[in-house]
Design a protein around this motif. Structure first.
Motif, short mmCIF file in Angstrom:
data_model
loop_
_atom_site.label_atom_id
_atom_site.label_comp_id
_atom_site.label_asym_id
_atom_site.label_seq_id
_atom_site.Cartn_x
_atom_site.Cartn_y
_atom_site.Cartn_z
N ASP A 116 0.84 -1.20 0.00
CA ASP A 116 0.00 0.00 0.00
C ASP A 116 0.88 1.25 0.00
N LEU A 117 1.91 1.23 0.85
CA LEU A 117 2.84 2.36 0.95
C LEU A 117 3.57 2.58 -0.38
N GLU A 118 4.02 1.51 -0.99
CA GLU A 118 4.76 1.62 -2.25
C GLU A 118 3.90 2.19 -3.37
N ILE A 119 2.62 1.82 -3.40
CA ILE A 119 1.72 2.35 -4.42
C ILE A 119 1.57 3.86 -4.25
N GLU A 120 1.40 4.31 -3.00
CA GLU A 120 1.31 5.75 -2.73
C GLU A 120 2.61 6.44 -3.16
N VAL A 167 10.77 4.22 -4.58
CA VAL A 167 11.12 3.15 -3.65
C VAL A 167 11.35 1.85 -4.41
N LYS A 168 12.39 1.14 -4.00
CA LYS A 168 12.77 -0.07 -4.73
C LYS A 168 12.92 -1.28 -3.81
N THR A 169 13.45 -1.08 -2.62
CA THR A 169 13.81 -2.19 -1.73
C THR A 169 12.93 -2.21 -0.49
N LEU A 201 12.88 0.29 4.12
CA LEU A 201 12.60 0.57 2.71
C LEU A 201 13.67 1.52 2.21
N ALA A 202 13.95 1.42 0.93
CA ALA A 202 14.98 2.28 0.34
C ALA A 202 14.62 2.59 -1.11
N PRO A 203 14.88 3.81 -1.56
CA PRO A 203 14.60 4.20 -2.94
C PRO A 203 15.86 4.16 -3.81
N ILE A 204 15.66 4.38 -5.09
CA ILE A 204 16.77 4.66 -6.00
C ILE A 204 17.26 6.07 -5.68
#
Length: 728
Positions: free
Chosen positions: A267-271, A279-281, A293-296
């Motif tokens: 849900d968080l990743e979709i937002e 966000v990727k990881t 969680l971690a982004p590019i």
């Protein structure tokens, strides 16, 4: 039975995972709620679009007429997506984000209304700023503060509100936020790094600092969190005995993600996708119920905005899943805390990562130049870098359970250490053709091969090189990344400016060739910065003794660490680069000390309340049960009752002793707070809270936790660690 606690546990057991419907391919929805370049091309005139892009790339100003065109396009796009309000979204010195919503709606008379959003509303607003921290810059009755649009960070839609990233300054022009000094530091490092990069490529016209943050956090069921006043008010547990099983089996790290948590993450990743946060990881972290969680990586200013935004989004999404997100660096004693590793690098507008080696000796010399200058910058400013990550909450984490210590050190691995050792032997002055060839072929030329096998990872290092970037591991999970990024980019800008002066001087005065001059300066930097490099275990007395011998600081507490912010050296650095003036520096120092004192004050009040209103009454209640049991045994066995009631009497005595100590220590802590509150000098006040008030926390906790083990589980009122950490 403790009604609230057990009802909360029952409620948690009955939770079901929220069903999440994927919107299709993530790439298709990425940035759908962001006023990005593709959207601007649709909704703006060519002139307006070009003006915005010039502002982003070169810092050019946007005139009022063009601002009207941009605001009209933003309004049209937003309304088409169901937006009703707009806000200037900024980052005051509270550590949180701030927003005041205004409707597009405006009346025009005769019972009619229109949607209105002009260029003036886009570019600047004047919120009531009297209640934000200002460090004495303004009197409380002087409420004026201005928010001004930052076009380098695109506007976005959150809910039904158009959010416009802005800076926040006082009526007299001083920065009252985290973003303004960051933008100034990024501009300074851009100019300094571009000048140095031109030694290797004349086509470079801009250098961007990049940032990839990693956000660690804990998830606790909202019903369980509601039973703990300390979690509600302090964001962490102030007491609680460690469970029999914690993280010692390492079975949570990278394990199967619990179903409720996975639904939350999805849900968080979709937002995040809709908001353009890449966000990727996602994975389980070391401690139970700890995740990451971690982004590019992105341009640093945008990355900072995205991290500030995601912390807000995480909390709001958590509500839908009946979770509470704990961002505190150390919410549970005895297990890993949470950090926010800041992965930092520099990249040119020609697409080159300046901290990544290339295929030619020249590209590798460029890498070494920026690599060694970074180490030198950290070495010369380690106390300031330590101050940038200082907070009451991070003090609990540094030096514990795999977190780096309060001593700043740089880890580069054994292979790169060998490279620097070779470079340290470079001849002073002009290099012979043979030496230059040897260097380029066998030292500089082989760096890419070395890095392919350089898999060393030192989790106790606060500042580690990880292949093509530096990872600032000591940043706390609650921190606004702008603070450490401002310092890191500022000290790097200063270092690169000094480097260029030295190299140019050798070229001009000593008639050296460019490569010879660069090698000579780098050799001296390697020698001067050797003390900051450390390859060993960062824990324990051995490293502390070694660090002291090397002349490195070990500022373990926030009041001690923050002194570096207002040193003559720091003020000179910031003012020379135009990052902050003396007023802004001193204001920030005062604000951070005030926040430290207030956080310790709040925690002390909460702990005293829990100890006296929850723990002691429960212990007395259990003690009465024991006394009743002893009385019954005496009525049955007469004088021989002690033989049968020995354990019960021992328990009564132990409970009494713990109650007495808790009560006396709470009283002493209250008196210590009264003394601390009398100080007008904020430095003395913060030090008093640190040295005189905070030590009572561990003493009170110890006895409360002992009672938790003694008192009947059925009547203990506070949700226990085993329930908070293992109920999912």
């Amino acid at each position: 039975m403790s009604t609230l606690r057990f009802k909360a546990i029952e409620e948690t057991f009955n939770r079901k995972s929220v069903n999440i419907e994927e919107p299709g391919r993530r790439s298709a929805v990425f940035g759908s709620n962001v006023f990005n370049e593709s959207v601007m091309k649709q909704y703006l005139t060519k002139e307006a679009y070009n003006n915005v892009m010039d502002a982003v790339k070169t810092g050019a100003k946007i005139n009022r007429t063009v601002a009207d065109h941009i605001s009209a396009g933003m309004k049209e796009w937003s309304i088409n997506k169901g937006v009703t309000h707009y806000t200037h979204w900024f980052q005051p010195l509270t550590g949180a984000t701030a927003e005041k919503h205004d409707a597009f709606f405006e009346t025009i008379g005769e019972g009619l209304a229109i949607e209105k959003f002009g260029g003036g509303s886009l570019v600047q607003q004047e919120p009531d700023a009297s209640s934000f921290p200002n460090g004495g810059i303004r009197n409380t009755f002087e409420a004026r503060g201005y928010t001004a649009w930052d076009p380098t960070s695109p506007a976005f839609i959150w809910g039904t509100t158009l959010c416009i990233p802005t800076v926040f300054v006082s009526y007299t022009g001083e920065a009252l936020d985290y973003k303004t000094p960051l933008l100034r530091a990024l501009q300074a490092v851009d100019q300094a790094a571009t000048d140095v990069a031109k030694y290797f490529d004349k086509n470079v016209s801009k250098v961007n600092a990049t940032l990839g943050w990693e956000q660690e956090y804990f998830l606790v069921d909202s019903a369980l969190a509601a039973t703990r006043p300390d979690i509600q008010l302090a964001g962490r547990t102030l007491l609680g005995h460690s469970p029999a099983k914690g993280q010692q089996l390492d079975d949570h790290y990278f394990g199967s993600i619990p179903s409720r948590v996975l639904a939350y993450m999805r849900d968080l990743e979709i937002e995040c996708m809709r908001l353009g946060i890449p966000v990727k990881t996602r994975h389980n972290e070391v401690a139970p119920n700890q995740f990451e969680l971690a982004p590019i990586f992105e341009e640093a200013n945008l990355a900072v905005d995205h991290n500030s935004l995601i912390m807000d989004v995480m909390n709001k999404v958590a509500e839908r899943h009946h979770f509470v997100v704990l961002m505190h660096e150390k919410p549970f004693a005895g297990i890993n805390g949470s950090g926010k590793h800041n992965n930092w690098s520099l990249g040119t507008d020609t697409g080159v990562n300046l901290l990544s080696p290339g295929k030619t000796p020249m590209k590798n010399l460029q890498f070494l130049t920026f690599f060694i200058n970074t180490i030198k910058a950290v070495c010369d400013n380690e106390e300031l870098l330590r101050a940038s990550i200082a907070s009451a909450s991070n003090d609990h984490r540094l030096g514990a359970n795999e977190a780096p210590p309060a001593i700043i050190s740089v880890f580069i691995g054994s292979q790169l250490t060998a490279v620097l050792d070779e470079l340290e032997k470079v001849t002073s002055g002009k290099l012979s053709p043979q030496e230059k060839t040897e260097l380029k072929l066998n030292v500089v030329g082989k760096i890419p091969e070395i890095l392919l096998d350089n898999t060393d990872r030192n989790r106790t290092s606060s500042f580690a090189f990880t292949g093509n970037k530096f990872e600032f591991r000591a940043v706390g999970s609650t921190a606004n990344c702008a603070n450490p990024m401002t310092v890191l980019n500022a000290i790097m800008a200063k270092q690169l400016k000094d480097f260029k002066v030295e190299v140019d001087k050798l070229i001009k005065d000593k008639k050296m060739k460019k490569d010879d001059a660069i090698f000579n300066v780098l050799r001296e930097y390697i020698k001067k910065s050797k003390k900051i490099r450390f390859e060993g275990d960062g824990y324990g007395e051995a490293w502390e003794k070694e660090a002291k011998k090397r002349g490195l600081s070990n500022n373990k507490s926030t009041p001690e660490a923050l002194k570096a912010q207002i040193s003559k050296k720091a003020i000179k650095l910031y003012e020379e680069l135009g990052v902050m003036n003396t007023v802004e520096i001193e204001a920030r120092h005062e604000i951070e000390l005030e926040e430290y004192a207030m956080r310790i004050q709040i925690e002390g009040r909460v702990l005293g309340d829990i100890a006296r209103n929850h723990v002691i009454p429960t212990a007395i209640r259990y003690q009465n049960v024991l006394i009743k049991n002893v009385t019954g045994l005496k009525s049955i066995y007469g004088e021989d009752f002690k033989k049968y009631a020995e354990e019960q009497l021992d328990l009564v005595e132990k409970v009494s002793n713990h109650i007495a100590v808790i009560n006396s220590k709470v009283s002493a802590m209250i008196e210590a707070r009264k003394v601390a509150n009398k100080y007008d000098d904020i430095q003395k006040k913060a030090e008093s809270y640190c040295n005189e008030v905070k030590p009572f926390f561990d003493e009170i906790r110890y006895h409360c936790d002992k009672l938790e083990l003694l008192v009947d589980n059925e009547i203990w009122p506070l949700t226990k660690y085993r329930e908070l950490l293992f109920t999912r």
